[in-house]
Design a protein around this motif. Sequence first.
Motif, PDB file in Angstrom:
ATOM      1  N   ALA A   1     -62.827 -60.327  -8.463  1.00 57.39           N
ATOM      2  CA  ALA A   1     -63.551 -60.501  -9.721  1.00 57.39           C
ATOM      3  C   ALA A   1     -64.412 -61.756  -9.715  1.00 57.39           C
ATOM      4  CB  ALA A   1     -62.571 -60.551 -10.891  1.00 57.39           C
ATOM      5  N   ILE A   2     -64.320 -62.553  -8.659  1.00 62.14           N
ATOM      6  CA  ILE A   2     -65.121 -63.773  -8.580  1.00 62.14           C
ATOM      7  C   ILE A   2     -66.503 -63.411  -8.051  1.00 62.14           C
ATOM      8  CG2 ILE A   2     -65.359 -66.002  -7.452  1.00 62.14           C
ATOM      9  CD1 ILE A   2     -62.312 -66.206  -7.560  1.00 62.14           C
ATOM     10  N   GLY A   3     -67.517 -63.784  -8.814  1.00 65.32           N
ATOM     11  CA  GLY A   3     -68.886 -63.442  -8.452  1.00 65.32           C
ATOM     12  C   GLY A   3     -69.544 -64.443  -7.519  1.00 65.32           C
ATOM     13  N   GLY A   4     -69.156 -65.708  -7.632  1.00 60.64           N
ATOM     14  CA  GLY A   4     -69.744 -66.728  -6.772  1.00 60.64           C
ATOM     15  C   GLY A   4     -69.312 -68.110  -7.186  1.00 60.64           C
ATOM     16  N   LEU A   5     -69.732 -69.067  -6.410  1.00 60.29           N
ATOM     17  CA  LEU A   5     -69.449 -70.468  -6.703  1.00 60.29           C
ATOM     18  C   LEU A   5     -70.479 -70.989  -7.691  1.00 60.29           C
ATOM     19  CD1 LEU A   5     -68.717 -71.707  -3.079  1.00 60.29           C
ATOM     20  CD2 LEU A   5     -67.043 -71.210  -4.857  1.00 60.29           C
TER      21      LEU A   5
END
Length: 112
Positions: free
Chosen positions: A101-105
């Motif tokens: 679910a993490i899209g990016g930093l």
Amino acid sequence: MTMTSGMMTPGGLALAAQAAPGPSGFALFLPLILIMVIFYFLMIMPQQRRQKKIAAMLQELKNGDKVITNSGIYGTIVGLEGDTVQLRIAEQVKIKISRNAIGGLQVEPKES
């Protein structure tokens, strides 16, 4: 019967169609093959590169990383557990989400 009237019969048309050679089978498929190659280089290959970069980023996550989820939630990673991540989104507020679910930093703001 004249020569032109003989060409108008169904048998005469068949002879005329057989006399004209058509393109080979490979020549018929060449434009389709060319379109598929162009489609691969413009659409599929860049998508595969993007997926590899995202997979590498997800594997390299560590505590303290500031991330953005796919739903737009900003937070800091405080725990990693296999396929899940514990994310601090505010003081004393932690949520557990899937690593996917993490899209990016988060991008650090440039100071000038």
